[in-house]
Design a protein around this motif. Sequence first.
Motif, PDB file in Angstrom:
ATOM      1  N   LEU A  12       0.839  -1.197   0.000  1.00  0.00           N
ATOM      2  CA  LEU A  12       0.000   0.000   0.000  1.00  0.00           C
ATOM      3  C   LEU A  12       0.877   1.251   0.000  1.00  0.00           C
ATOM      4  O   LEU A  12       0.622   2.210  -0.739  1.00  0.00           O
ATOM      5  N   LYS A  13       1.943   1.232   0.792  1.00  0.00           N
ATOM      6  CA  LYS A  13       2.890   2.360   0.808  1.00  0.00           C
ATOM      7  C   LYS A  13       3.527   2.551  -0.565  1.00  0.00           C
ATOM      8  O   LYS A  13       3.704   3.686  -1.018  1.00  0.00           O
ATOM      9  N   ALA A  14       3.870   1.457  -1.217  1.00  0.00           N
ATOM     10  CA  ALA A  14       4.455   1.541  -2.564  1.00  0.00           C
ATOM     11  C   ALA A  14       3.456   2.172  -3.534  1.00  0.00           C
ATOM     12  O   ALA A  14       3.829   3.019  -4.360  1.00  0.00           O
ATOM     13  N   LEU A  15       2.195   1.801  -3.429  1.00  0.00           N
ATOM     14  CA  LEU A  15       1.173   2.390  -4.301  1.00  0.00           C
ATOM     15  C   LEU A  15       0.974   3.871  -4.010  1.00  0.00           C
ATOM     16  O   LEU A  15       0.761   4.663  -4.926  1.00  0.00           O
ATOM     17  N   TRP A  16       1.029   4.261  -2.749  1.00  0.00           N
ATOM     18  CA  TRP A  16       0.931   5.690  -2.437  1.00  0.00           C
ATOM     19  C   TRP A  16       2.082   6.450  -3.081  1.00  0.00           C
ATOM     20  O   TRP A  16       1.912   7.551  -3.582  1.00  0.00           O
ATOM     21  N   GLU A  17       3.245   5.833  -3.070  1.00  0.00           N
ATOM     22  CA  GLU A  17       4.432   6.488  -3.635  1.00  0.00           C
ATOM     23  C   GLU A  17       4.323   6.649  -5.150  1.00  0.00           C
ATOM     24  O   GLU A  17       4.634   7.713  -5.684  1.00  0.00           O
ATOM     25  N   LYS A  19       1.532   6.330  -6.950  1.00  0.00           N
ATOM     26  CA  LYS A  19       0.173   6.817  -7.266  1.00  0.00           C
ATOM     27  C   LYS A  19      -0.692   5.740  -7.928  1.00  0.00           C
ATOM     28  O   LYS A  19      -1.808   5.525  -7.523  1.00  0.00           O
ATOM     29  N   GLU A  20      -0.203   5.087  -8.963  1.00  0.00           N
ATOM     30  CA  GLU A  20      -0.908   3.993  -9.627  1.00  0.00           C
ATOM     31  C   GLU A  20       0.088   3.192 -10.445  1.00  0.00           C
ATOM     32  O   GLU A  20       1.145   3.705 -10.817  1.00  0.00           O
ATOM     33  N   GLY A  21      -0.260   1.921 -10.674  1.00  0.00           N
ATOM     34  CA  GLY A  21       0.642   1.114 -11.481  1.00  0.00           C
ATOM     35  C   GLY A  21       0.181  -0.329 -11.582  1.00  0.00           C
ATOM     36  O   GLY A  21      -0.630  -0.804 -10.788  1.00  0.00           O
ATOM     37  N   ALA A  22       0.715  -0.993 -12.595  1.00  0.00           N
ATOM     38  CA  ALA A  22       0.493  -2.425 -12.765  1.00  0.00           C
ATOM     39  C   ALA A  22       1.307  -3.158 -11.701  1.00  0.00           C
ATOM     40  O   ALA A  22       2.146  -2.556 -11.011  1.00  0.00           O
ATOM     41  N   VAL A  23       1.091  -4.447 -11.570  1.00  0.00           N
ATOM     42  CA  VAL A  23       1.833  -5.242 -10.593  1.00  0.00           C
ATOM     43  C   VAL A  23       3.337  -5.063 -10.803  1.00  0.00           C
ATOM     44  O   VAL A  23       4.096  -4.891  -9.847  1.00  0.00           O
ATOM     45  N   SER A  24       3.779  -5.061 -12.052  1.00  0.00           N
ATOM     46  CA  SER A  24       5.212  -4.919 -12.343  1.00  0.00           C
ATOM     47  C   SER A  24       5.745  -3.558 -11.885  1.00  0.00           C
ATOM     48  O   SER A  24       6.887  -3.461 -11.416  1.00  0.00           O
ATOM     49  N   ASP A  25       4.928  -2.513 -11.974  1.00  0.00           N
ATOM     50  CA  ASP A  25       5.344  -1.186 -11.500  1.00  0.00           C
ATOM     51  C   ASP A  25       5.507  -1.169  -9.983  1.00  0.00           C
ATOM     52  O   ASP A  25       6.459  -0.588  -9.455  1.00  0.00           O
ATOM     53  N   VAL A  26       4.571  -1.805  -9.299  1.00  0.00           N
ATOM     54  CA  VAL A  26       4.653  -1.891  -7.840  1.00  0.00           C
ATOM     55  C   VAL A  26       5.902  -2.675  -7.452  1.00  0.00           C
ATOM     56  O   VAL A  26       6.670  -2.263  -6.588  1.00  0.00           O
ATOM     57  N   ALA A  41       1.094  -9.743  -6.799  1.00  0.00           N
ATOM     58  CA  ALA A  41      -0.236  -9.772  -7.413  1.00  0.00           C
ATOM     59  C   ALA A  41      -1.293 -10.258  -6.418  1.00  0.00           C
ATOM     60  O   ALA A  41      -2.382  -9.684  -6.319  1.00  0.00           O
ATOM     61  N   THR A  42      -0.968 -11.294  -5.681  1.00  0.00           N
ATOM     62  CA  THR A  42      -1.910 -11.850  -4.701  1.00  0.00           C
ATOM     63  C   THR A  42      -2.188 -10.868  -3.578  1.00  0.00           C
ATOM     64  O   THR A  42      -3.351 -10.666  -3.188  1.00  0.00           O
ATOM     65  N   VAL A  43      -1.150 -10.239  -3.064  1.00  0.00           N
ATOM     66  CA  VAL A  43      -1.323  -9.284  -1.957  1.00  0.00           C
ATOM     67  C   VAL A  43      -2.143  -8.078  -2.429  1.00  0.00           C
ATOM     68  O   VAL A  43      -3.009  -7.591  -1.693  1.00  0.00           O
ATOM     69  N   ILE A  44      -1.918  -7.621  -3.630  1.00  0.00           N
ATOM     70  CA  ILE A  44      -2.701  -6.493  -4.158  1.00  0.00           C
ATOM     71  C   ILE A  44      -4.168  -6.890  -4.281  1.00  0.00           C
ATOM     72  O   ILE A  44      -5.064  -6.107  -3.958  1.00  0.00           O
ATOM     73  N   HIS A  55      -8.795  -0.872  -9.168  1.00  0.00           N
ATOM     74  CA  HIS A  55      -8.028  -0.925 -10.416  1.00  0.00           C
ATOM     75  C   HIS A  55      -8.857  -0.460 -11.608  1.00  0.00           C
ATOM     76  O   HIS A  55     -10.080  -0.441 -11.562  1.00  0.00           O
ATOM     77  N   LYS A  56      -8.129  -0.066 -12.631  1.00  0.00           N
ATOM     78  CA  LYS A  56      -8.689   0.220 -13.948  1.00  0.00           C
ATOM     79  C   LYS A  56      -8.052  -0.789 -14.889  1.00  0.00           C
ATOM     80  O   LYS A  56      -6.885  -1.146 -14.709  1.00  0.00           O
ATOM     81  N   THR A  57      -8.797  -1.238 -15.882  1.00  0.00           N
ATOM     82  CA  THR A  57      -8.266  -2.206 -16.834  1.00  0.00           C
ATOM     83  C   THR A  57      -8.040  -1.533 -18.180  1.00  0.00           C
ATOM     84  O   THR A  57      -8.926  -0.862 -18.709  1.00  0.00           O
ATOM     85  N   TYR A  58      -6.831  -1.708 -18.692  1.00  0.00           N
ATOM     86  CA  TYR A  58      -6.456  -1.222 -20.017  1.00  0.00           C
ATOM     87  C   TYR A  58      -6.035  -2.432 -20.830  1.00  0.00           C
ATOM     88  O   TYR A  58      -4.951  -2.972 -20.598  1.00  0.00           O
ATOM     89  N   GLY A  59      -6.893  -2.870 -21.725  1.00  0.00           N
ATOM     90  CA  GLY A  59      -6.591  -4.099 -22.471  1.00  0.00           C
ATOM     91  C   GLY A  59      -6.567  -5.272 -21.509  1.00  0.00           C
ATOM     92  O   GLY A  59      -7.553  -5.569 -20.844  1.00  0.00           O
ATOM     93  N   LYS A  60      -5.413  -5.915 -21.407  1.00  0.00           N
ATOM     94  CA  LYS A  60      -5.257  -7.048 -20.489  1.00  0.00           C
ATOM     95  C   LYS A  60      -4.522  -6.664 -19.204  1.00  0.00           C
ATOM     96  O   LYS A  60      -4.220  -7.515 -18.381  1.00  0.00           O
ATOM     97  N   THR A  61      -4.238  -5.382 -19.049  1.00  0.00           N
ATOM     98  CA  THR A  61      -3.448  -4.929 -17.903  1.00  0.00           C
ATOM     99  C   THR A  61      -4.326  -4.210 -16.883  1.00  0.00           C
ATOM    100  O   THR A  61      -5.079  -3.303 -17.236  1.00  0.00           O
TER     101      THR A  61
END
Length: 100
Positions: A12-17, A19-26, A41-44, A55-61
Motif C-alpha cells: 500500500l505504501k508503494a502504491l501511495w508512492e 500513485k498507480e501502477g500495474a503489478v510490475s510497477d509496484v 499480485a496476490t497481496v494487491i 483498479h482500472k483495466t487497459y486491455g489485459k493490464t
Amino acid sequence: MKEITKAQEDLLKALWEIKEGAVSDVLDSLSEPKPAYNTVATVIKVLEKKGYVSHKTYGKTNVYFPVIAKKEYAQHIMKDTFKKPFQWLAPSDGIFFREK
C-alpha cells in the motif's frame, strides 16, 4: 477499515508512492529483496478485497491505485493503537477510570 498485514501495508505504501501502477510497477518500486511477482499480485488482490485498492483495466493490464488516503490510514492506525492497550480492561475486572 479492515486490518492489514505488514506485507499488505508495504505494498500500500508503494502504491501511495507511485500513485498507480500495474503489478510490475509496484514490484519495481520495492527495495531488495523483492518478493515474487505472483506474491505481489496476490497481496494487491487481497488489498482490493479489503477496500484499500482498486483498479482500472487497459486491455489485459490492470492498473492499481489506492482508494484510502495515507492520512486516513494513519488516523485509523493511531485510533487503533490507542484502543488496544486498554482492550484487556473490563468492568468485570474491577478496574475503572473515574473523574475526580
